[in-house]
Design an enzyme around this catalytic site. Structure first.
Site, PDB file in Angstrom:
ATOM      1  N   GLN A   1      -9.984   1.569   4.960  1.00 37.69           N
ATOM      2  CA  GLN A   1      -9.472   1.206   3.640  1.00 37.69           C
ATOM      3  C   GLN A   1      -8.524   0.013   3.708  1.00 37.69           C
ATOM      4  O   GLN A   1      -8.434  -0.781   2.770  1.00 37.69           O
ATOM      5  CB  GLN A   1      -8.756   2.396   3.001  1.00 37.69           C
ATOM      6  CG  GLN A   1      -8.396   2.152   1.538  1.00 37.69           C
ATOM      7  CD  GLN A   1      -7.692   3.339   0.910  1.00 37.69           C
ATOM      8  OE1 GLN A   1      -7.345   4.304   1.583  1.00 37.69           O
ATOM      9  NE2 GLN A   1      -7.480   3.280  -0.390  1.00 37.69           N
TER      10      GLN A   1
ATOM     11  N   ALA B   1      -9.103   7.290  -5.554  1.00 40.24           N
ATOM     12  CA  ALA B   1      -9.693   8.355  -6.361  1.00 40.24           C
ATOM     13  C   ALA B   1     -11.190   8.450  -6.103  1.00 40.24           C
ATOM     14  O   ALA B   1     -11.744   9.551  -5.939  1.00 40.24           O
ATOM     15  CB  ALA B   1      -9.421   8.100  -7.845  1.00 40.24           C
TER      16      ALA B   1
ATOM     17  N   GLU C   1      -8.795   3.684  10.233  1.00 39.06           N
ATOM     18  CA  GLU C   1      -9.268   3.778   8.843  1.00 39.06           C
ATOM     19  C   GLU C   1      -9.661   2.391   8.323  1.00 39.06           C
ATOM     20  O   GLU C   1      -9.072   1.377   8.683  1.00 39.06           O
ATOM     21  CB  GLU C   1      -8.197   4.422   7.958  1.00 39.06           C
ATOM     22  CG  GLU C   1      -6.852   3.696   7.933  1.00 39.06           C
ATOM     23  CD  GLU C   1      -6.642   2.891   6.681  1.00 39.06           C
ATOM     24  OE1 GLU C   1      -7.554   2.880   5.831  1.00 39.06           O
ATOM     25  OE2 GLU C   1      -5.589   2.269   6.557  1.00 39.06           O
TER      26      GLU C   1
ATOM     27  N   ARG D   1       2.845   0.926   3.476  1.00 38.44           N
ATOM     28  CA  ARG D   1       3.585  -0.260   3.921  1.00 38.44           C
ATOM     29  C   ARG D   1       3.764  -1.266   2.792  1.00 38.44           C
ATOM     30  O   ARG D   1       2.974  -1.298   1.829  1.00 38.44           O
ATOM     31  CB  ARG D   1       2.862  -0.927   5.085  1.00 38.44           C
ATOM     32  CG  ARG D   1       1.544  -1.562   4.735  1.00 38.44           C
ATOM     33  CD  ARG D   1       0.829  -2.104   5.965  1.00 38.44           C
ATOM     34  NE  ARG D   1       0.457  -1.021   6.866  1.00 38.44           N
ATOM     35  CZ  ARG D   1       0.970  -0.879   8.104  1.00 38.44           C
ATOM     36  NH1 ARG D   1       1.843  -1.738   8.570  1.00 38.44           N
ATOM     37  NH2 ARG D   1       0.574   0.130   8.859  1.00 38.44           N
TER      38      ARG D   1
ATOM     39  N   THR E   1       0.850  -1.188   0.000  1.00 38.00           N
ATOM     40  CA  THR E   1       0.000   0.000   0.000  1.00 38.00           C
ATOM     41  C   THR E   1       0.886   1.238   0.000  1.00 38.00           C
ATOM     42  O   THR E   1       2.114   1.141  -0.014  1.00 38.00           O
ATOM     43  CB  THR E   1      -0.920   0.030   1.238  1.00 38.00           C
ATOM     44  OG1 THR E   1      -0.142   0.393   2.390  1.00 38.00           O
ATOM     45  CG2 THR E   1      -1.579  -1.327   1.477  1.00 38.00           C
ATOM     46  N   CYS E   2       0.255   2.411   0.078  1.00 35.59           N
ATOM     47  CA  CYS E   2       1.043   3.646   0.085  1.00 35.59           C
ATOM     48  C   CYS E   2       1.857   3.784   1.374  1.00 35.59           C
ATOM     49  O   CYS E   2       2.846   4.524   1.402  1.00 35.59           O
ATOM     50  CB  CYS E   2       0.154   4.863  -0.115  1.00 35.59           C
ATOM     51  SG  CYS E   2      -1.100   5.092   1.164  1.00 35.59           S
TER      52      CYS E   2
ATOM     53  N   GLN F   1      -7.758  -3.398   1.236  1.00 34.61           N
ATOM     54  CA  GLN F   1      -6.402  -3.654   0.745  1.00 34.61           C
ATOM     55  C   GLN F   1      -5.940  -5.048   1.144  1.00 34.61           C
ATOM     56  O   GLN F   1      -5.304  -5.750   0.343  1.00 34.61           O
ATOM     57  CB  GLN F   1      -5.448  -2.578   1.277  1.00 34.61           C
ATOM     58  CG  GLN F   1      -5.717  -1.206   0.700  1.00 34.61           C
ATOM     59  CD  GLN F   1      -4.976  -0.096   1.435  1.00 34.61           C
ATOM     60  OE1 GLN F   1      -4.671  -0.218   2.616  1.00 34.61           O
ATOM     61  NE2 GLN F   1      -4.682   0.995   0.738  1.00 34.61           N
TER      62      GLN F   1
ATOM     63  N   ALA G   1      -8.263   6.508 -11.031  1.00 37.06           N
ATOM     64  CA  ALA G   1      -9.658   6.049 -11.051  1.00 37.06           C
ATOM     65  C   ALA G   1      -9.858   4.810 -10.192  1.00 37.06           C
ATOM     66  O   ALA G   1     -10.824   4.077 -10.374  1.00 37.06           O
ATOM     67  CB  ALA G   1     -10.092   5.769 -12.495  1.00 37.06           C
ATOM     68  N   GLY G   2      -8.947   4.610  -9.230  1.00 34.49           N
ATOM     69  CA  GLY G   2      -9.057   3.465  -8.334  1.00 34.49           C
ATOM     70  C   GLY G   2      -9.839   3.800  -7.075  1.00 34.49           C
ATOM     71  O   GLY G   2     -10.591   4.775  -7.018  1.00 34.49           O
TER      72      GLY G   2
END
Length: 408
Positions: free
Chosen positions: A113, A191, A111, A50, A47-48, A117, A187-188
């Site tokens: 999200q 986004a 969070e 980790r 992920t962004c 993931q 566009a994921g």
């Protein structure tokens, strides 16, 4: 068999290194197959914030091999990578995954999200044939623990995410985003989440390398889409840009940002890893650039303000980890139980055959009755030992004793 996790995260590793070690979706199948040379089962979460490798390995395998794989696969010198990696084994590894699924180890506390993931990582590992029953059980139980935490504590009550923190940064810059022009690049999932936060407030335009995905997203939320090729021109025409693509290289160079900044001030939010915007753009005049690492101070403040919820969530996680470890302990003695049953069955079958050979006048029903009697005796004799073997606090000691006594 041992459970092992190794990886890097935002608290110990700068984004400049994280982006070098990130796994692109297209590369995951090959990476997972290569990991099988080191591990019995494997799963990769990238992920962004980790990059982590989850694995089951043989008891005599070196857990550090996973950290070496992470560096070698990305052709980054081990001496650069290893000081930033954390390797956990056994219960410590399990606790980490459960805390992560609960949002306790995320940069943005609570969070949600991270759950999607993790599920995506599990699906990729399953598709690559790298996910086995043990890792799947651990991750499934971790996701269940995460759901319990969010249901039974207030840790997720503000519905925060990296995207919401980024939008707040932009809002602080302008005072309000009402009527502002915001460009979303990508566009994921991130986004789409950005558009949800901005919908009905700002004038949003979405651009993506695959035009059809941008158009579908724009239509779903009633915003504008624009050609990806016009990105430099779009930048100059908007007040804020939120970049969150999965591109392996920058999509906006420092020169392009400088050109846009010459027409109007630029507020740029780069949520991608690898980064979408050339980091050199931060030094440009008329440019305010935030990447994911710039948001850590805000997230730390949020964590401190919710200490009570964190304590309650940790209690839930500890209870769920204990349940999983009880199950895991029984899995370690399954081979011993199987071997004990097989030894008993072999003896029973041999003695039954010898006995029936001495009683040739018995009919089929009588032979079946004797067979059933011998099976019942064996099962009753094994019941108590096997029940004791399944006790997590004594399993290892008793398993070794049974192996010696019965020469298993």
């Amino acid at each position: 068999m041992q459970l092992v996790i190794t990886g890097i995260h935002q608290r110990t590793t700068p984004v400049a290194l994280r982006e070098q070690l990130a796994f692109a979706d297209a590369d995951l199948p090959a990476a997972l197959q290569a990991l099988r040379e080191q591990a019995i089962e494997a799963c990769v979460l990238s992920t962004c914030n980790r990059v982590e490798i989850y694995a089951t390995m043989e008891d005599d395998a070196d857990p550090q091999a996973l950290a070496h794989f992470l560096a070698d696969w990305h052709h980054v010198d081990r001496a650069t990578v290893l000081p930033h990696t954390t390797t956990l084994v056994g219960e410590a590894a399990v606790q980490h995954v459960f805390r992560l699924a609960a949002g306790l180890d995320s940069m943005v506390l609570g969070e949600e999200q991270i759950t999607s993931q993790i599920r995506s990582a599990v699906q990729a590992a399953s598709d690559a044939g790298a996910l086995g029953a043990h890792l799947r059980r651990m991750i499934d139980n971790a996701l269940t623990a995460g759901k319990l935490v969010r249901t039974n504590t207030g840790i997720a009550r503000l519905n925060l995410s990296v995207v919401s923190v980024a939008v707040d940064l932009a809002r602080q810059r302008f005072g309000t985003l009402a009527g502002r022009r915001v460009l979303v690049v990508g566009a994921g999932r991130m986004a789409e989440l950005a558009i949800k936060h901005l919908h009905g407030i700002a004038h949003v335009t979405v651009a993506n390398r695959t035009a059809a995905r941008a158009e579908a997203l724009a239509q779903r939320y009633g915003v504008q889409s624009a050609p990806y090729a016009a990105l430099p021109q779009l930048l100059a025409a908007h007040d804020v840009a939120i970049c969150c693509t999965s591109a392996p290289d920058v999509v906006l160079t420092a020169a392009q940002v400088a050109e846009a900044a010459a027409h109007s001030p630029q507020v740029l939010l780069d949520l991608a890893v690898p980064r979408d915007i050339d980091p050199a753009a931060i030094a440009l005049e008329n440019v305010t650039l935030f990447d994911v690492d710039h948001m850590q101070a805000i997230c730390a403040s949020n964590r401190e303000a919710r200490a009570a919820e964190v304590s309650a969530a940790e209690d839930v996680v500890r209870g769920e980890v204990a349940k999983f470890m009880d199950w895991w302990a029984t899995q370690r003695i399954v081979p011993t139980i199987r071997a004990l049953r097989e030894r008993a069955e072999a003896i029973r079958a041999a003695e039954l055959e010898r006995t029936l050979a001495r009683l040739p006048n018995l009919g089929p029903s009588e032979q079946a009755a004797i067979s059933a009697l011998s099976a019942a005796i064996v099962n009753k004799l094994l019941h108590s030992p096997i029940t004791s073997l399944k006790n997590p606090s004594e399993a290892d000691e008793l398993a070794h004793a049974v192996q010696r006594l019965f020469q298993l």
